[in-house]
Design a protein around this motif. Structure first.
Motif, mmCIF file in Angstrom:
data_model
loop_
_atom_site.group_PDB
_atom_site.id
_atom_site.type_symbol
_atom_site.label_atom_id
_atom_site.label_comp_id
_atom_site.label_asym_id
_atom_site.label_seq_id
_atom_site.Cartn_x
_atom_site.Cartn_y
_atom_site.Cartn_z
ATOM 1 N N LEU A 12 39.618 30.349 40.405
ATOM 2 C CA LEU A 12 40.733 30.883 41.220
ATOM 3 C C LEU A 12 40.977 32.301 40.856
ATOM 4 N N LEU A 13 40.831 33.441 41.928
ATOM 5 C CA LEU A 13 41.346 34.663 41.540
ATOM 6 C C LEU A 13 42.639 34.906 42.357
ATOM 7 N N VAL A 14 43.637 35.560 41.777
ATOM 8 C CA VAL A 14 44.685 35.954 42.557
ATOM 9 C C VAL A 14 44.897 37.228 42.401
ATOM 10 N N ASP A 15 45.251 37.782 43.913
ATOM 11 C CA ASP A 15 45.552 39.230 44.104
ATOM 12 C C ASP A 15 47.213 39.230 44.025
ATOM 13 N N ALA A 16 47.664 39.876 42.821
ATOM 14 C CA ALA A 16 49.112 39.918 42.590
ATOM 15 C C ALA A 16 49.625 41.296 42.715
ATOM 16 N N TYR A 17 48.887 42.296 43.593
ATOM 17 C CA TYR A 17 49.495 43.491 43.759
ATOM 18 C C TYR A 17 50.762 43.324 44.229
ATOM 19 N N ALA A 21 50.488 29.290 32.220
ATOM 20 C CA ALA A 21 50.990 28.084 32.702
ATOM 21 C C ALA A 21 50.605 28.153 34.111
ATOM 22 N N SER A 22 50.241 29.228 34.868
ATOM 23 C CA SER A 22 49.848 28.755 36.332
ATOM 24 C C SER A 22 48.234 28.097 36.351
ATOM 25 N N GLY A 23 47.523 28.452 35.481
ATOM 26 C CA GLY A 23 46.159 28.189 35.271
ATOM 27 C C GLY A 23 45.050 29.147 36.128
ATOM 28 N N VAL A 24 45.547 30.095 36.485
ATOM 29 C CA VAL A 24 44.725 30.952 37.385
ATOM 30 C C VAL A 24 43.636 31.418 36.374
ATOM 31 N N ASP A 25 42.269 31.913 36.883
ATOM 32 C CA ASP A 25 41.285 32.226 36.111
ATOM 33 C C ASP A 25 41.212 33.946 36.184
ATOM 34 N N PHE A 26 41.538 34.347 37.300
ATOM 35 C CA PHE A 26 41.298 35.841 37.389
ATOM 36 C C PHE A 26 42.822 36.205 37.983
ATOM 37 N N LEU A 27 43.431 37.481 37.666
ATOM 38 C CA LEU A 27 44.493 37.912 38.496
ATOM 39 C C LEU A 27 44.302 39.360 38.424
ATOM 40 N N VAL A 28 44.566 40.347 39.590
ATOM 41 C CA VAL A 28 44.554 41.658 39.717
ATOM 42 C C VAL A 28 45.928 42.122 40.114
ATOM 43 N N THR A 29 46.059 43.040 39.632
ATOM 44 C CA THR A 29 47.409 43.887 39.899
ATOM 45 C C THR A 29 47.215 45.416 39.502
ATOM 46 N N GLY A 30 48.491 46.456 39.864
ATOM 47 C CA GLY A 30 48.247 47.731 39.456
ATOM 48 C C GLY A 30 49.797 48.327 39.466
ATOM 49 N N GLY A 31 49.616 49.756 39.327
ATOM 50 C CA GLY A 31 50.867 50.336 38.978
ATOM 51 C C GLY A 31 51.311 50.723 40.393
ATOM 52 N N LEU A 32 50.468 50.671 41.570
ATOM 53 C CA LEU A 32 51.236 51.443 42.664
ATOM 54 C C LEU A 32 52.611 51.069 43.174
ATOM 55 N N LYS A 33 52.776 49.925 43.299
ATOM 56 C CA LYS A 33 53.809 49.320 43.985
ATOM 57 C C LYS A 33 55.002 48.805 43.175
ATOM 58 N N TRP A 34 55.109 47.436 42.721
ATOM 59 C CA TRP A 34 56.224 46.930 41.837
ATOM 60 C C TRP A 34 56.205 47.491 40.538
ATOM 61 N N LEU A 35 55.122 47.898 39.984
ATOM 62 C CA LEU A 35 55.274 48.298 38.591
ATOM 63 C C LEU A 35 55.369 49.798 38.560
ATOM 64 N N LEU A 36 55.717 50.465 39.381
ATOM 65 C CA LEU A 36 56.113 51.861 39.330
ATOM 66 C C LEU A 36 55.528 53.057 38.759
#
Length: 386
Positions: free
Chosen positions: A190-195, A207-222
């Motif tokens: 499972l790959l999750v786009d968490a942008y 805890a969620s058990g995801v294998d890969f997760l991507v995120t970035g600074g552009l939005k909610w991480l400011l």
């Protein structure tokens, strides 16, 4: 066991002052780009000062340390370990590294939905001529995709399930823990786009058990553009070996040995080339603000603003697209309009910044917003709809 001291109550107006755009505009567009903080600007200035004062030797001290700090801070936000975090200049680069891990001959199927951001879909659609089979699930309501649809689609030929944690066109939160169980039951990843989620929603990747997760600074991480992060579950280190990598992925990158390649033993083995350090400094300053406030507190603040916004829109006989209880939504509210681009331009002329997506305008309050911002957008939309 020691009990952590509770954070003092946040002074939201004091945080708002740190974002100069509010001196001129009603900014409700964090889901496209987080507002610039003076702290982020100062961090980029520190990077430039080090470049001017030290030149290349800055690499061997403060710049290298900043990379480590950012990996550690991202790990803290995600409830991961720093060894599970790789840094990239974009989500596309992170997805490319993940996609290069797999031999698609035995398990050629990738399951995703038609609500994904194009970057995610394009990564695997572009590989169909290499034997990848894309199973595109259709959303029945253009808001979300039921877990049952994934249950039916994922089989023993599925290599990967790719899904958004928050859908960018609706703001609906997907149950990634359930999807991880579905994928793993069939031997898929499972790959999750968490942008659109990390920063505004609490998330524990272990805890969620995801294998890969991507995120970035552009939005909610400011932190602005140019910095993204990939979480790789520690059990996959050394078992999956990406083919699309750069010199930062080498176990001993400063040996400069071009005769052989050995992946770094942790998530760094997925990384590419030399990072954009200005973006790293900006990203660090942005995520520091999120960590300082606390994601749980940010979520509580956002739920209040979201409920207030929905109520103001409904009171004016507008039709925000909400699936029952607003708690199912992150900080994104969409409102149907026949010509959303025209509406967004008209709002911009009034000093109100939102965004357009097909058939809707997209409004995204964050902690630095206030109910007065909600009132401004609601009143302006009524005037434009008249």
């Amino acid at each position: 066991m020691a009990t952590a001291e509770p954070r003092p109550r946040a002074d939201w107006s004091a945080y708002r002052v740190d974002f100069p755009i509010f001196e001129r505009k009603v900014y409700l567009n964090t889901c496209s780009l987080g507002a610039l903080s003076t702290r982020v600007g100062a961090a980029v200035s520190r990077f430039l000062a080090l470049w001017a004062e030290e030149g290349a030797p800055a690499w061997f001290g403060p710049w290298w340390e900043e990379l480590g700090r950012l990996r550690a801070r991202m790990a803290e936000i995600l409830h991961a370990s720093p060894a599970e975090i790789a840094l990239f200049p974009s989500i596309t680069a992170a997805l490319t590294a993940v996609a290069s891990c797999f031999d698609y001959r035995a398990r050629p199927r990738v399951v995703l939905s038609d609500l994904e951001f194009p970057t995610t879909a394009y990564q695997w659609l572009a590989k169909r001529d290499r034997g990848v089979e894309v199973e595109m699930l259709r959303s029945p309501d253009r808001m979300t995709v039921p877990a049952e649809a994934f249950e039916r689609a994922v089989d023993e030929r599925t290599q990967l399930v790719a899904v958004s944690h928050v859908y960018f066109t609706s703001g609906v939160i997907q149950d990634i823990t359930t999807l991880a169980r579905i994928a793993h039951a069939r031997g898929a990843y499972l790959l999750v786009d968490a942008y659109q989620s990390v920063g505004q929603l609490p998330l524990d990747v272990r805890a969620s058990g995801v294998d890969f997760l991507v995120t970035g600074g552009l939005k909610w991480l400011l932190g602005g553009p140019g910095i993204a992060a990939l979480y790789v579950r520690r059990e996959l280190h050394g078992t999956l070996r990406p083919a699309d990598v750069g010199w930062f992925a080498h176990r001993d990158q400063f040996a400069f040995d071009v005769t052989q390649f050995e992946h770094a033993p942790d998530a760094r083995g997925f990384e590419g080339g030399t990072p954009a350090l200005a973006a790293v400094y900006a990203g660090q300053a942005g995520v520091d603000i999120v960590a300082e406030i606390g994601v749980e507190r940010l979520r509580a603040r956002q739920q209040l603003l979201l409920a207030d916004l929905v109520e103001r829109l409904r009171t004016r006989r507008l039709s925000p697209r909400i699936l029952g209880d607003p708690v199912r939504h992150a900080g994104i509210v969409t409102v149907p309009f026949g010509d959303p681009t025209r509406v967004v331009r008209a709002l911009a002329a009034r000093g109100i910044v939102v965004d357009a997506r097909p058939g809707v305008i997209r409004i995204s309050p964050y902690f630095y917003n206030a109910v007065e911002d909600n009132e401004a957008i609601a009143g302006a939309l009524v005037a434009l709809a008249a």
